[in-house]
Design an enzyme around this catalytic site. Sequence first.
Site, PDB file in Angstrom:
ATOM      1  N   LYS A  81       0.833  -1.205   0.000  1.00 49.79           N
ATOM      2  CA  LYS A  81       0.000   0.000   0.000  1.00 49.79           C
ATOM      3  C   LYS A  81       0.868   1.256   0.000  1.00 49.79           C
ATOM      4  O   LYS A  81       1.916   1.309   0.652  1.00 49.79           O
ATOM      5  CB  LYS A  81      -0.913  -0.030   1.223  1.00 49.79           C
ATOM      6  CG  LYS A  81      -1.933   1.097   1.298  1.00 49.79           C
ATOM      7  CD  LYS A  81      -2.792   0.941   2.546  1.00 49.79           C
ATOM      8  CE  LYS A  81      -3.813   2.038   2.705  1.00 49.79           C
ATOM      9  NZ  LYS A  81      -4.622   1.873   3.924  1.00 49.79           N
ATOM     10  N   SER A 156      -9.168   2.225   3.439  1.00 44.27           N
ATOM     11  CA  SER A 156      -8.376   2.920   2.445  1.00 44.27           C
ATOM     12  C   SER A 156      -7.409   2.002   1.686  1.00 44.27           C
ATOM     13  O   SER A 156      -6.737   2.453   0.765  1.00 44.27           O
ATOM     14  CB  SER A 156      -7.585   4.037   3.143  1.00 44.27           C
ATOM     15  OG  SER A 156      -6.680   3.516   4.113  1.00 44.27           O
ATOM     16  N   SER A 180      -9.222  -0.124   7.680  1.00 45.80           N
ATOM     17  CA  SER A 180      -8.761  -0.022   6.297  1.00 45.80           C
ATOM     18  C   SER A 180      -8.193  -1.299   5.705  1.00 45.80           C
ATOM     19  O   SER A 180      -7.915  -1.352   4.510  1.00 45.80           O
ATOM     20  CB  SER A 180      -7.725   1.100   6.166  1.00 45.80           C
ATOM     21  OG  SER A 180      -8.339   2.354   6.304  1.00 45.80           O
TER      22      SER A 180
END
Length: 473
Positions: A81, A156, A180
């Site tokens: 990420k 996210s 997330s």
Amino acid sequence: MLNEFPSAIALRDAIAAKKISAVEVVRQSLQRQQQLEPQLNCFTTSTPALALAAAERADEALRQSHGAALGALHGLPISVKDLIAVGGVRQTFGSRSMEHNIAQTDAPAVARIKAAGACIVGTTTTSEFGCKAVGDSPLTGITRNPWNTAKTPGGSSCGAAASVAAGVTPFALGTDGAGSIRAPSSLSGLFGIKPQFARVPVFPAAAAPTLVHIGPLARTVRDAALLLSVIAGHDARDPFSVAAAAPDFLGACELPIKGMRLAWSPTLGYARPDAEIVRLTTAAVKKFEALGCEIIDLDQGIGADPADLWMAEFYAGVGTRLHDTLRNRRDLLDPAVASMLDQALNQTVFDYYSKVFARYQFREKIRTLFDSFDLLLTPTLPVAAFDVGIDVPPQFAERNLCSWQYYTYPFNLTGQPAASLPVGFTAAGLPVGLQLVAKINHETDIFRAAASFEAAYPWAGVKPNIFIAGDTL
């Protein structure tokens, strides 16, 4: 073999047995990434040279090994990420304000997957600074859910979830400050776990350092256990880092679950889940009962909604980190994110620390609540995937960018391990997850329960429809 979306463990074993080379595996991962990127938009930065160089080293190491042990992730493609530093690679945090930033060093988790032989194919999209629970940012645009490209994969860790669900890599590294990892795992049909706080060290420090966890998203429970076993462990650069040796996560997947005490709370006392979510998660709880677990109805939930405690700390941290940007380059930020940061920065010191102390009281209340059971089960989210381009599901319009999640952020406040387990699909064919929350430092109970459920009700062989026709990989 790659047509079947093989598990990371199966791929690693095939590479070790020389049935397929690491270079072949990585090339096909990169090819799938390239083919699907126009539809899904999962990657901020693709790193083919980095991945192929690691794959070539993996193949050479295998040739020279003469039977010696290989790394736990030998030759496996993986993504990271964009909130996690990969040294020498662009790290944008999903923001136009950081569009040209280059990470100066590897985060501990990244250094560990590299040392274990993994091949990083790219950094994945995130909402701006992880501040929204959906998959879009002003820099990268909209990331889409492979189960239905009109829907969000959640956030996210949006690109991580969508790319793993689409078969680009078998697993990915994500972060979780309010849900997330768990939220996109639920909306994308994956197993994702937020381990015990600081089980995986964070460096450089996060903007909300007491709330953020790093963990895996994967198509199978054991793949997540494998990846977590590599990235867990103390690092002195993280002052919160758990100093104890990491548990045996893979070993826990082999343990029986008969006799486990599982509490069930469909609302936590304050959530308003869709009826279909309640139906599917209740059915999953009954399956655990059929597997020999004792189910305890936690009718009272956990008390009042702690969303204000979470918001005060998370958005204050990010707002402080972005103070100069808010003042001087506000036009570069997502307006919805900037508005939340303004509210947090307008708190008085008294208001802020009153919530910090209330958080400690909440943590102790939850710790003692868990004395009477092994795991708490809840829906992961109150909804299935909803349309892209909106920040909050329409039925929860009164909630904000993250508080509509209801079930996930309480356990960032407590730091406990928590995971999302795939338990079925809605009538519209969208995945639904069940959240499993463990006692402090007891990730093994999650893996024990999740692996048994997966063995009885496997899901990893089901692919998003988008790839059934014309999928040549």
